[in-house]
Design an enzyme around this catalytic site. Structure first.
Site, mmCIF file in Angstrom:
data_model
loop_
_atom_site.group_PDB
_atom_site.id
_atom_site.type_symbol
_atom_site.label_atom_id
_atom_site.label_comp_id
_atom_site.label_asym_id
_atom_site.label_seq_id
_atom_site.Cartn_x
_atom_site.Cartn_y
_atom_site.Cartn_z
ATOM 1 N N LYS A 23 0.827 -1.024 -0.132
ATOM 2 C CA LYS A 23 -0.021 -0.006 -0.078
ATOM 3 C C LYS A 23 0.932 1.220 -0.077
ATOM 4 O O LYS A 23 0.464 2.263 -0.700
ATOM 5 C CB LYS A 23 -0.687 0.024 1.049
ATOM 6 C CG LYS A 23 -2.101 -0.984 1.034
ATOM 7 C CD LYS A 23 -2.774 -1.267 2.378
ATOM 8 C CE LYS A 23 -3.899 -2.428 2.000
ATOM 9 N NZ LYS A 23 -4.630 -2.565 3.447
ATOM 10 N N ASP A 27 -11.627 2.998 3.888
ATOM 11 C CA ASP A 27 -11.923 1.464 4.071
ATOM 12 C C ASP A 27 -13.272 1.605 3.787
ATOM 13 O O ASP A 27 -13.947 0.595 3.549
ATOM 14 C CB ASP A 27 -11.285 0.955 5.129
ATOM 15 C CG ASP A 27 -9.988 -0.073 4.924
ATOM 16 O OD1 ASP A 27 -9.928 -0.286 3.641
ATOM 17 O OD2 ASP A 27 -9.630 -0.579 5.797
ATOM 18 N N GLN A 73 -4.593 -1.409 9.360
ATOM 19 C CA GLN A 73 -4.613 -2.716 8.853
ATOM 20 C C GLN A 73 -5.208 -3.763 9.947
ATOM 21 O O GLN A 73 -4.661 -3.947 11.021
ATOM 22 C CB GLN A 73 -3.212 -3.207 8.354
ATOM 23 C CG GLN A 73 -2.834 -4.389 7.790
ATOM 24 C CD GLN A 73 -3.550 -4.285 6.444
ATOM 25 O OE1 GLN A 73 -3.179 -3.639 5.587
ATOM 26 N NE2 GLN A 73 -4.032 -5.402 6.291
#
Ligand code: NDP
Length: 299
Positions: free
Chosen positions: A54, A121, A98
């Protein structure tokens, strides 16, 4: 019939290129650089790989990447203090923690702590509600990626019959909401669905998000349907028991004989997830600065 293979890797590269172009324009015309903060708690090896990937792709599209690696025994208070700091930092437009996190931390409490405007997200309850009520929302990255592939393949989705197999908060439910927003007639199937084969055979668009290797056979697919395989499953390699192989939730060979188009695993939906994370960060940055959202990169 032999299906068109949908090249998610190439499409994701195109999305990243579009994001990079927008980022370049934002820098030049507005003096703004979008920033994505990624928080990793602990040393889970798979999570470390994701976070690295990422960060690399964030920098490649010209955005700022802020990585925060915390020890596995970080307290909830310390983690929330970092999230609050990122919520208040104007250089940070997207925040992602994460998952999974160590057991003493609560994923839902972490998501609730993130400013919904920076929740790239799309997991904050406010974004889930906005998505469901047709307002501007951050759409979760994997379903957004599936939607982009479907729009590219089919053009308008209006009036199509869509079946989503799987009802998780991460994939199945938001996928169904996105298809509904695009005026599909949507059925959500799950482990208690009766005669799943008959349900799937009704689908012009079949999305599999189950987590069971190759469970959808070719004779569950309506001829000419578009099949999106979200599943990522590692199985023993059929020709070499010492090796493993990645497969999706659909029997690719069997379904490709019947479908009109199908995503492979790997190289289908997978690469779209990070590309959509970058697209969401760009969208969040534009919204934060009262600028027009990038066309074609949002739900
Ligand atoms: P979950 O385990 O959270 O959800 C699985 C869903 O499948 C549940 O709703 C479950 O139903 C349903 N299900 C399980 N067994 C059956 C069955 N026999 N028949 C019908 N439905 C069934 O998984 P996720 O949604 O998080 O992920 C799904 C897959 O997608 C996984 O393989 C995952 O690795 C992959 N994935 C891929 C991503 C990518 O970037 N490409 C990102 C995220 C996930 P019930 O609710 O009734 O239990």
């Amino acid at each position: 019939m032999t299906a068109t293979i949908i090249d998610g890797k190439a499409f994701a590269a195109d999305v990243r290129a579009q994001v990079a172009t927008h980022v370049g324009r934002l820098k030049q015309e507005n003096g703004i650089t979008p920033g994505l903060a990624v928080v990793l708690v602990g040393e889970d090896p798979a999570s470390q790989v994701y976070v690295r990937s990422k960060g690399k792709q964030t920098v490649e599209v010209g955005m700022n990447s802020f990585e925060h690696k915390l020890p596995a025994d970080t307290s909830a208070e310390d983690l929330y203090a970092l999230i609050d700091q990122l919520n208040n930092d104007p250089a940070v437009h997207g925040i992602l923690c994460q998952f999974p996190v160590p057991d003493h931390l609560s994923e839902s409490d972490i998501v609730a702590r993130i400013d919904p405007a920076k929740d790239v997200d799309g997991l904050h309850i406010l974004n889930i509600g906005r998505l469901a009520s047709g307002q501007d929302a951050m759409a979760p990255c994997t379903p957004l990626g599936c939607l982009m592939l479907l729009r590219d393949q089919l053009g308008s989705l209006s009036g199509k019959s869509a079946v989503v197999v799987g009802r998780s908060n991460l994939v199945g439910k938001p996928m169904a909401q996105l298809l509904l927003r695009d005026s599909c007639t949507v059925t959500i199937a799950h482990s208690r669905t009766k005669d799943l084969g008959a349900v799937c055979r009704e689908a012009d668009i079949l999305v599999a998000a189950v987590g069971r290797p190759q469970m959808i056979p070719g004779d569950w697919v309506k001829p000419g349907a578009t099949v999106i395989d979200v599943g990522i499953n590692r199985i023993q390699h059929p020709e070499n028991p010492e090796k493993t192989k990645l497969v999706g939730d659909v029997d690719f060979a069997g379904c490709a004989e019947v479908a009109g188009a199908i995503t492979p695993v790997p190289g289908g939906v997978g690469p779209m997830t990070i590309a959509c994370l970058l697209a969401n960060t760009l969208t969040a940055c534009c919204r934060a600065n009262g600028l027009a959202e990038p066309e074609g990169l949002t739900a």
